[in-house]
Design an enzyme around this catalytic site. Structure first.
Site: not given
Ligand code: URA
Ligand code: CA
Length: 441
Positions: A82, A161, A168, A183, A187
């Protein structure tokens, strides 16, 4: 449980309990806590922070706010990677086929472009017919049969999220270490991989601008991932300028194919090999990073990586012709050079500005409803440290019409800052972070 008391507690800088965090996250996932109270708590977290235990509890609560994908049916150790988000950051399209070609299953759920950053799903959709929305069952079958699938997140993955991220985005609370860490890691934990390599970007085009802040974010995420029983490591890599030279959806697919075909290399390949080598280590296919890199390079030179990309494109309904002839990808109507206005050395870049320029050309969305133009974007001809003479190209723009090309040329010229003094090139890999240590490179 009383949401006002929870906000009050964090406003005064106190740590929240597991029950309080669970209540807040459930409220975000189900809608039982109103947005204004969620937003107030987000700002209190942004201003007063969270300790290590709170950040972990928040991440785990968000992971379990929806489905957790079970990849046990996949033989071997499924790995994922990621990136925290960048410009010209096409590493997934280069490394995922190479890692899969080395025998480690890659079951990847990717995202769409966000703000100035590009998204792997949008890039893949520039391939004629390619589908990123497979059911979980088809996704698992594809990973079992060819060892590779890249799809969008399933609808009920970390729903807390989705709510919190959207809030946010519009309440100036994105840049908070515990909120970013929870966050991203929630995931990744929910999407099921056993081994996860994080690419934490640092510099002008990244969420975290300094190396120290980026290392702190990487450490926080790696700790949570390892505490949750996954094998997680992170590289901190540079985003002071676009990573690859191509910015834009079909253009980035073209660059990934050119890399896999051995026609080009550069920083995109360097970072892809570093990340991929670590995925091979986590996936049990290499004993250490040098062996991982050697295996990745062998898969590159034999053409096995490009063949694997082709297999994935076919499996997901796409036309694989672009793998043999990149001109099968969507082409822009107007292609023009962007000349340097003065002579000198490339000193720095406004990388966010470059990403926003691609977005304004049609490569990204300004509203959720915007439709992406796969063909548009630009190809950088310079990197930081290069010497250029006035009139030489900084980039080549690929635009939908003349007006858009002219705007993009002016914007790119503003985003690239020159100096009369020589400037060293950027360092590409800043640190390696594991649960045991931080190695500054
Ligand atoms: N990518 C995400 O999925 N969440 C964040 O808070 C920042 C970047
Ligand atoms: Ca499920």
């Amino acid at each position: 449980m009383n949401m006002i008391e929870i906000i009050e507690k964090k406003k005064l800088g106190n740590a929240l309990t597991a029950e309080e965090i669970d209540f807040f996250v459930a409220g975000a996932a189900t809608g039982s806590v109103p947005d204004y109270q969620l937003a107030a708590l987000l700002m209190a977290i942004r201003l007063n922070g969270m300790n290590r235990e709170e950040t972990k509890l928040l991440t785990l609560a968000m992971t379990h706010s929806g489905d957790v994908v079970n990849l046990d049916a996949i033989p071997g150790i499924p790995v994922d990677k990621h990136s925290t988000g960048g410009v010209g950051d096409t590493t997934t399209l280069v490394l995922a086929p190479l890692v899969a070609a080395c025998g480690v299953p890659v079951a990847k759920m990717s995202g769409r472009g966000l703000g100035h950053t590009g998204g792997t799903l949008d890039k893949l959709e520039s391939i004629d017919g390619f589908s990123v929305s497979l059911t979980e069952e088809v996704f698992l079958k594809q990973v079992q049969s060819i060892g590779l699938a890249v799809i969008g997140q399933t609808a009920n993955l970390a729903p807390a999220d989705k709510t919190l991220y959207a809030l946010r985005d519009v309440t100036s609370t994105v840049d908070s270490l515990p909120l970013i860490a929870s966050s991203i890691v929630s995931k990744k934990l929910a999407s099921g991989a056993k081994g996860i390599v994080l690419d934490v970007k640092t510099g002008a085009g990244a969420l975290m601008h300094t190396t120290e802040d980026s290392i702190a974010l990487a450490q926080s995420m790696v700790r949570i991932g390892c505490d949750a029983g996954r094998n997680m490591v992170a590289l901190v890599t540079d985003m002071g300028e676009p990573l690859g030279s191509h910015v834009g959806n079909a253009l980035e697919v073209k660059e990934a194919i050119d890399v896999l075909a051995g026609r080009t290399g550069g920083p995109l390949l360097t970072v892809a090999l570093e990340l991929g080598a670590r995925m091979l280590v986590l996936g049990g296919a290499a004993k250490d990073v040098p062996e991982g890199k050697a295996k990745m390079e062998a898969a590159l030179h034999s053409g096995a990586g490009l063949a694997k990309l082709k297999e994935m494109i076919v499996a997901q309904g796409g036309n694989p012709a672009c793998c043999d002839d990149v001109s099968a990808l969507p082409q822009a109507a107007v292609i023009l050079p962007c000349p340097a206005l003065e002579s000198g050395y490339i000193a720095s870049m406004d990388t966010v500005g470059l990403g926003n320029t691609a977005q304004a050309m049609g490569a990204g969305r300004r509203t959720k409803e915007d439709v992406i133009d796969p063909a548009v974007g630009f190809v950088m001809q310079v990197r930081i440290g290069d010497k250029v003479a006035a009139g030489e190209p900084l980039a080549t723009v690929h635009a939908k019409n003349d007006a858009s090309a002219r705007e993009a040329i002016a914007a790119i010229q503003r985003c690239i800052h020159m100096s009369k003094e020589a400037v060293p090139p950027c360092k590409l890999i800043h640190a390696f972070v594991s649960s045991e240590s931080v190695e500054r490179l």
